[in-house]
Write a protein that holds these residues in place. Structure first.
Motif, PDB file in Angstrom:
ATOM      1  N   ALA A  41     -28.372   2.724 -47.190  1.00 11.86           N
ATOM      2  CA  ALA A  41     -28.372   2.169 -46.027  1.00 11.86           C
ATOM      3  C   ALA A  41     -28.311   0.579 -45.979  1.00 11.86           C
ATOM      4  CB  ALA A  41     -29.816   2.675 -45.361  1.00 11.86           C
TER       5      ALA A  41
ATOM      6  N   HIS B 126     -25.015   4.497 -44.262  1.00 10.55           N
ATOM      7  CA  HIS B 126     -25.622   4.043 -42.727  1.00 10.55           C
ATOM      8  C   HIS B 126     -25.594   2.617 -42.665  1.00 10.55           C
ATOM      9  CE1 HIS B 126     -28.257   7.716 -42.326  1.00 10.55           C
ATOM     10  NE2 HIS B 126     -27.299   7.970 -41.672  1.00 10.55           N
TER      11      HIS B 126
ATOM     12  N   SER C 190     -33.165   7.705 -41.923  1.00 14.31           N
ATOM     13  CA  SER C 190     -32.035   7.514 -42.851  1.00 14.31           C
ATOM     14  C   SER C 190     -32.508   8.058 -44.269  1.00 14.31           C
ATOM     15  CB  SER C 190     -31.657   5.995 -43.031  1.00 14.31           C
ATOM     16  OG  SER C 190     -30.641   5.788 -44.179  1.00 14.31           O
TER      17      SER C 190
ATOM     18  N   ASP D  17     -24.530   5.852 -37.832  1.00  9.27           N
ATOM     19  CA  ASP D  17     -24.064   7.152 -38.760  1.00  9.27           C
ATOM     20  C   ASP D  17     -22.934   6.761 -39.457  1.00  9.27           C
ATOM     21  OD1 ASP D  17     -23.708  10.450 -38.379  1.00  9.27           O
ATOM     22  OD2 ASP D  17     -21.702   9.319 -38.571  1.00  9.27           O
TER      23      ASP D  17
ATOM     24  N   ALA E  58     -30.588   3.950 -35.608  1.00 11.59           N
ATOM     25  CA  ALA E  58     -30.573   5.358 -35.551  1.00 11.59           C
ATOM     26  C   ALA E  58     -30.306   5.836 -34.186  1.00 11.59           C
ATOM     27  CB  ALA E  58     -31.712   6.081 -36.288  1.00 11.59           C
TER      28      ALA E  58
END
Lengths: 166, 166
Positions: free
Chosen positions: A35, A58, A78, B41, B63
């Protein structure tokens, strides 16, 4: 002649993207299990810098690349639901967040709107210190399970280079 | 043989990016005066979809691509300090946020960690309705000055197409 908004221009680009699209079978979890949390700055392109493509990682972004409740929420989702295990934080030189103070920004808004924003604007005077602050907020969070690789960087918008903050 | 983390691999990509970097003179304010708010995403690449390049637009992500206090903060900074005037929201099909409920996710965390997260997880059962919810949260915010172009879309991860939510 009708005038086109910028949004309409970008939607025309989106039609071109879809016309040659061939990545329809990618899985939901990010392939690289990473992420990235970066500033929203227009010059900072995480895909270009990190060599990311569709399906890899992400990407979480906001003004400053700072860690507030919403980034902790996104990181928890995530890792817990989508399997990421490494976190990369990116701030950058010439950041807008270096140009004002929370108090000044919120006083300006209150003068104009008549209401003082209930949030912290998260302005900061020192880039390296704010990267460390962001790392610490993540390390201190009880809801993010994996913290073995939480690394922070400053991206130089003039040279295109990343510098790690240790 | 030393094992390389994914972060280390991405840092090697960053060195390649810097080696051919030629965009060192871009101004701070986004050229297209647009802020994009999209889900984090991995399959949703706002640069590819909208044809954006370095310097064009603010990109805010979390998110779900939902609007919470932190996105209102980022949008206020984007418009008030850096001159953006259009907002594009992007949710997408097969979103992780469709797969759980706030109550269930937070109960799971409480069971494991012993603390219930103080935030809303912002899960949603209906994509189109959540795009409309996000638009409404922006339209209702007193600190974002320009709301003449706040448009919301669902990106289809299987076809690469954007569909506007009206």
């Amino acid at each position: 002649m009708t005038s086109m908004s910028v949004t309409d221009e970008l939607l025309a680009n989106a039609e071109r993207y879809a016309a040659t699209f061939d990545k329809g079978d990618l899985p939901l979890p990010p392939a690289k299990r990473v992420a990235v949390l970066a500033c929203m700055d227009a010059r900072l392109n995480p895909y270009g810098i990190l060599g990311l493509t569709e399906g890899d990682a992400h990407v979480i972004r906001n003004a400053g690349g700072v860690v507030t409740a919403d980034e902790l929420r996104s990181l928890a989702i995530s890792q817990r639901l989508l399997g990421t295990v490494e976190i990369i934080l990116i701030h950058h030189t010439d950041c807008g967040m270096l140009t004002f103070t929370d108090d000044g920004f919120k006083a300006d808004i209150e003068r104009e709107v008549g209401i003082k924003p209930p949030w912290s604007a998260e302005a900061f005077p020192d880039l390296d210190a704010d990267v460390r602050q962001s790392i610490r907020r993540i390390l201190d969070d009880p809801f993010i399970p994996t913290k073995t690789s939480v690394r922070g960087f400053v991206y130089d918008v003039q040279t295109g280079k990343l510098r790690e903050i240790l």
